[in-house]
Structures are given as structure tokens and as C-alpha cells.
Design an enzyme around this catalytic site. Sequence first.
Site, PDB file in Angstrom:
ATOM      1  N   CYS B  98       0.858  -1.188   0.000  1.00 20.45           N
ATOM      2  CA  CYS B  98       0.000   0.000   0.000  1.00 20.45           C
ATOM      3  C   CYS B  98       0.893   1.236   0.000  1.00 20.45           C
ATOM      4  O   CYS B  98       1.771   1.369   0.841  1.00 20.45           O
ATOM      5  CB  CYS B  98      -0.873  -0.020   1.246  1.00 20.45           C
ATOM      6  SG  CYS B  98      -1.697   1.539   1.591  1.00 20.45           S
ATOM      7  N   CYS B 102      -3.622   7.267  -1.646  1.00 20.89           N
ATOM      8  CA  CYS B 102      -4.933   7.320  -2.306  1.00 20.89           C
ATOM      9  C   CYS B 102      -6.024   7.784  -1.357  1.00 20.89           C
ATOM     10  O   CYS B 102      -7.023   8.357  -1.790  1.00 20.89           O
ATOM     11  CB  CYS B 102      -5.282   5.963  -2.894  1.00 20.89           C
ATOM     12  SG  CYS B 102      -5.488   4.702  -1.637  1.00 20.89           S
ATOM     13  N   THR B 189      -3.988   5.279   7.687  1.00 23.80           N
ATOM     14  CA  THR B 189      -2.904   4.891   6.784  1.00 23.80           C
ATOM     15  C   THR B 189      -1.976   6.069   6.466  1.00 23.80           C
ATOM     16  O   THR B 189      -2.446   7.159   6.137  1.00 23.80           O
ATOM     17  CB  THR B 189      -3.507   4.341   5.477  1.00 23.80           C
ATOM     18  OG1 THR B 189      -4.233   3.167   5.783  1.00 23.80           O
ATOM     19  CG2 THR B 189      -2.435   4.023   4.449  1.00 23.80           C
ATOM     20  N   HIS B 291     -12.884   5.426  -3.090  1.00 30.17           N
ATOM     21  CA  HIS B 291     -11.888   4.560  -2.468  1.00 30.17           C
ATOM     22  C   HIS B 291     -12.040   3.112  -2.935  1.00 30.17           C
ATOM     23  O   HIS B 291     -11.058   2.400  -3.123  1.00 30.17           O
ATOM     24  CB  HIS B 291     -12.012   4.682  -0.956  1.00 30.17           C
ATOM     25  CG  HIS B 291     -10.724   4.423  -0.243  1.00 30.17           C
ATOM     26  ND1 HIS B 291      -9.515   4.839  -0.730  1.00 30.17           N
ATOM     27  CD2 HIS B 291     -10.446   3.754   0.914  1.00 30.17           C
ATOM     28  CE1 HIS B 291      -8.553   4.450   0.089  1.00 30.17           C
ATOM     29  NE2 HIS B 291      -9.096   3.781   1.087  1.00 30.17           N
ATOM     30  N   TYR B 295      -9.373  -0.414  -5.547  1.00 31.50           N
ATOM     31  CA  TYR B 295      -8.847  -1.704  -5.098  1.00 31.50           C
ATOM     32  C   TYR B 295      -8.563  -2.712  -6.211  1.00 31.50           C
ATOM     33  O   TYR B 295      -7.756  -3.623  -6.024  1.00 31.50           O
ATOM     34  CB  TYR B 295      -9.770  -2.297  -4.017  1.00 31.50           C
ATOM     35  CG  TYR B 295      -9.400  -1.767  -2.649  1.00 31.50           C
ATOM     36  CD1 TYR B 295      -9.638  -0.438  -2.319  1.00 31.50           C
ATOM     37  CD2 TYR B 295      -8.789  -2.567  -1.704  1.00 31.50           C
ATOM     38  CE1 TYR B 295      -9.270   0.065  -1.073  1.00 31.50           C
ATOM     39  CE2 TYR B 295      -8.427  -2.082  -0.459  1.00 31.50           C
ATOM     40  CZ  TYR B 295      -8.669  -0.764  -0.148  1.00 31.50           C
ATOM     41  OH  TYR B 295      -8.297  -0.277   1.074  1.00 31.50           O
ATOM     42  N   GLU B 442      -6.324  -6.236   5.082  1.00 31.51           N
ATOM     43  CA  GLU B 442      -6.432  -4.927   4.437  1.00 31.51           C
ATOM     44  C   GLU B 442      -7.413  -5.007   3.260  1.00 31.51           C
ATOM     45  O   GLU B 442      -8.237  -4.121   3.057  1.00 31.51           O
ATOM     46  CB  GLU B 442      -5.071  -4.430   3.955  1.00 31.51           C
ATOM     47  CG  GLU B 442      -5.128  -2.966   3.550  1.00 31.51           C
ATOM     48  CD  GLU B 442      -4.125  -2.571   2.482  1.00 31.51           C
ATOM     49  OE1 GLU B 442      -3.406  -3.438   1.970  1.00 31.51           O
ATOM     50  OE2 GLU B 442      -4.100  -1.377   2.153  1.00 31.51           O
TER      51      GLU B 442
END
Lengths: 104, 498
Positions: B98, B102, B189, B291, B295, B442
Site C-alpha cells: 500500500c 490514495c 494509513t 476509495h 482496489y 487490508e
Amino acid sequence: MPLKVGIKYCGGCNPTYHREDVEKAIRSEFKNAIFYYLSEKDLHCLEMPGVLVLINGCKKGCVSSVRWEENCESESIRIFRIDEKAELEDLISELREILTENSC
Amino acid sequence: MMNGKEYIESLRKYNPTIYFMGKKIESAVDEPMFFPHIHAAAMTYELAFDPRYEDVMTAESHLTGEKINRFTHIHQSVDDLVKKVRMMRLLGQKTATCFQRCVGFDALNALYITTYNIDKKHNTEYHQNFLEFLKHVQKNDLMCVGSMTDVKGDRSLRPHQQKDPDLYVHVVERREDGIVVRGAKAHQTGAVNSHEVIVMPTRALGPEDKEYAVSFAVPIDAEGLINIFSRQTNDTRRLDGDIDCGNAKYGIVGGETLMIFDDVFVPWERVFMCGEYDFAGELVETFATFHRQNYGGCKVGVADVLIGATALLAEYNGVAKASHIVDKLTEMIHLAETCWCCSLACSYEGYKTPSGAYVPNPMLANITKLNVTRFPYEWSRLAQDIAGGFVITTPSEKDLRNPETRKLIEKYMKGVEGIAVEDRLRMFRLVENLSVGAQLPESMHGAGSPQAQKIMIWRRGNVEMKKELAKIIAGIKKDEHFIKLTGVDEEEFFKKMR
Ligand SMILES: Cc1cc2nc3c(=O)[nH]c(=O)nc-3n(C[C@H](O)[C@H](O)[C@H](O)COP(=O)(O)OP(=O)(O)OC[C@H]3O[C@@H](n4cnc5c(N)ncnc54)[C@H](O)[C@@H]3O)c2cc1C
């Protein structure tokens, strides 16, 4: 002179509501108007004054008002676009205003 | 714009309060436990300067016309949405973890849209406040924490019903010059290596929760802002050399903190929502859409590395040609590319909002993320199957370096001829890093638990329309097209056939 209302539907691949309900609602609200359907080939030959209602089945809005505006030769055409059912009430009241302007 | 090194140095200008393992961390940039996370985030800066990647990594600011890092851009077209997910995949491939940036990026885009809508309804000036903040972020190429998830206490209770009112971030004081907020956000994060924090509510709110309807931005070192850095699986391995971690350079997931707002002051010009509870749900959904779009980009980029590592281990182990191995690697590729399809689809189906900014298709963005709560588990299972048990029982780097044990390890950890034992160990560790550790939860919880996606999918699933379709096909409702196809009513048509 009765108002002329052109209707253009998007392709309807996965609409989030019954697009036909929009047409039905406009037709029943404006009984004296003349309705006709438009297709892409009519883009350059829009001379009829009146309004154009672009009915999209979702917010993607495949029938883009910009594209139709750019290609409308007649300046006396007002273009409206609807992407979801929640916008129907606003559309009808805006159309009503036009009808008053045109005193139809 | 800053390059990677400049970004790392820029963090020195901030003095955030961070605790980790019982200590106060004086300088995040110099803390070895944070190095991999910092490097991963730095990649988002560095690639923007590389002509091979600048097309997806940069954009033109619609506010200033300047070239900016895409992570500070507001999407102006479907093409921007597509480039966003291409950028995610690229960075996943380059870091195999990660890269953190973002979340703040998505917060910027969600707030751009929602502040515009709030102002329209409530005659407020949040959009202007937000635009000023955005200009600051773009000009200085800042990294922002996207701070949404409250600690939430008893999940069955609404914020105002909690015994302790601070379990959701809320306004405790309104002053002439600003507000004071208290509460805590979980799983933040990239917090230890960010410049700014953008706070948003975590759920739809009602009138009783008005004080919880708050959104704002503060610098990471704002007074009263405290970060407690979280532990991760096998985290201290990063102090033991560069093999045992698997991905020593860039780490594993983003590096999260428990972020506490201990009466933090926010000046009015940094407030983007304060009491407009009727927009909390919209903000959460818009942020979630952005968001969840990501992914099938970032995780697929990471999967690309895992697939590569697994294929190499199959070669190192001498099983690469076995048909079931080829089949399993193909299945891994299929699962990963399916997620990629979803990210691309929700981007291509994106549309313009009244603010002028573009948003992905929310249904498809939720489908993307729901798949990512499942498929990485399966591709990890396949990776572990192919790699073999050494994926979790490989001797340590220290034993490999110890002359007493090195020879034994080199003799007995050998695979096919021509492959160095150390390379084989590195690859086992990489597969372990990518398929056993924190990456999986995650995928499950980042951007919301599966149920959060299911709720959105059900709400937008238009089942009534689907029921209508079924009735028409089953002959319960009239099929307006059938009569045109056959020239007769369906009843008549079938009567004739009986
Ligand atoms: C690695 C990682 C990085 C993250 N990064 C960020 C970040 O940068 N910023 C940020 O804001 N957040 C971040 N998150 C938070 C993430 O969005 C949350 O983890 C997620 O929304 C789930 O919330 P939770 O962890 O509190 O779990 P919970 O909400 O406790 O969920 C656990 C289970 O309980 C269920 N549940 C929860 N509430 C209810 C209810 N009321 N009724 C019925 N069932 C319920 C859930 O569906 C789930 O099955 C991150 C998470 C992870 C794991």
C-alpha cells in the site's frame, strides 16, 4: 402554436428507473404539445423550434446535452436532460415555465 | 511537484506527535520501523518525474493550469478516472504494498463534490474554504491522510448514544475563530509520513448527531493530535536484515495509526462541514465510491508481483511445467484481472457531478471492492499451494549469514540447479509477505467491510426493475416487443401453438 417536444432516449442498457415514466409524465402534463422522437441523424437538421428532452437511464448520461447543444442548428431549441427519476419534478416545472413563456 | 527524496525531506518540516512500542518517536523520517512505509509513499512522488510514467502520474490542475501530481488532482473527465486506476496498478507493481496516498486523494475528490452540494443547499462557504485548501495541497504537492473511520465503540449505538461521547470525532466548542474537536480515528494509513489530515464523518448521521457532522483539515503536527503507530505481522523483521521481511524496501500495507484528537483547534477556513448532518451520508458514500474504485488497481498491481514470485518459485522448485501449476497460475491471473476489469469498468462508467468533478459509477465501485474482499484470499491460497510449506518455515537471514549454518542451509534448501539458495529464500519470503500477512485483512476491511459494500449494492441493485423484467419474460406481464416480432398478441400466439 402548440409546443413541440422532441424526445431522445439513451440506449437503455441498464437503466436505474423506468425511462418511459418520464415520457408518460410529460405527455400527460402537456396534453397540447406535439411530441416526436429524435435520433442521432437528426442532430444537424433540427429546425423545429421547441424543446428537446434527453432521457438518460442513469447518471452516466450517454445522451449528452453538450453534444446536442453543439449540434443544434436552431437557437430556438431549449434542451433538457434527465438522468434519474428524482429530477422529474424539476423537469416538469421547468417545462411548465417554457409553456408559460410560449403561452401554450 | 516534489520528487521522492524531496518528499522525504519535506517531512522534516513537521513535528507530529507519534508513539510506538512504548516510546515517543522524535523524528518519523529517521525511524527505521517507518522506513518502508515512507519509501512506498515516496514512490508516488518519484514516478511523477519519470517520463515513462508521467502520463498517468501527473495531471493539469483545473484550478491553476499547472502540472501537478495526480494524487492532488480533481478528476475532470472519465479519462482522469481511468488514469487514476492505471496509476494505482502501476504503483502496486512498483511497491508491492500500500502506497497510502490514495486515501487523502479520495478525500479531496469527495469533499470537492460534497462541499459544493452543501453550499448549494445551506448557503454556506465550505466549497471556497475547500478550494483554498486544495490549492495549498496542489501547490506544495502534499500527502494527506484520509481520516474517516471513527473508533466507534459499541457498533450498535449511534454516535450520540455512546456512553463516551468521544468515540466518534465531534465538535466540543465553537469559537469565533474556529472549532475545537475531540475523538479518535482508527487505522489511519500513512499518518506518520503525511503532511495534512483530512477528517470526515464515518457514517450517515441524524439531527441528534449534529456535532458529529464535521469535516476539516489540519496539519499532521497540529496541537493535540496524537498518533499511536500500530504493530503489524512480523514487523520487527525489518530490523533483522533485508530477506526475512520479504519486501524490506516498501514493507507491508500502509503503516496505520490510532489518531487521537485531543481538543484540536481548527480555524474556520479549514472547516468543510460543521453540523450539516444531512450531508454526512453523501460524503461517506462519495468517498467510499472513490476509495472502492481503487482496489482493483492497487491490489492487482500487488497481485502481479505475487503471481511473478509464485511463478518463479514454481521454477525454483522444479514444478513450473506441471499442468496443475500452470492451471493455478492461470487462475491467479484470472482472479486478478477480474478485479482490474471492475476498476476499469466503474471508471469508464463514471460521470460528471454538479460540481463539475467526475465520480466513478458507485454500484460498480462497490462490486470492485467486494470482489477484493474475496479474490486476494483465493489468489493467496493458490500462491501458498504452489510455493510449498517453506513459505512459512524458511530459516532466517541470520542463520543464512552464520558460517556455522550457511553451508547446511545452502545444501538442504537447494531447489533446481542454477538457482542460488538465497534467491529461493528471498522468493519464499516475498510470497509470505504478500499472501500470509496483513495484506489480506487490508483487502477485507480497507475502504469498508464487505457488508458496507453489500448495503450499497442492495440499495442500488434496482431489484424492482429486475422483478418487472422477470414478469415480462415469464409471461405474467405483457411484452410490448413480442407483438411486434410476431404480429400477434402473445396469448394468441401461444393459443395457436397449443
Ligand atoms: C489496513 C487498513 C487501512 C485502513 N486505512 C484507513 C484510512 O486510511 N483511513 C480511514 O479512515 N480508515 C481506514 N481503514 C478503516 C476501514 O475503513 C475499516 O477497517 C472498515 O470500515 C471496518 O471498520 P472497523 O475496522 O471499525 O470494523 P468494524 O466496523 O468493527 O467491523 C467488523 C464487523 O462488524 C460489522 N459491523 C460493524 N458495525 C455494524 C453494525 N452497526 N451492525 C452490524 N454489523 C456491523 C462489520 O460489517 C464487520 O463485519 C483501514 C483499515 C485497514 C484494515
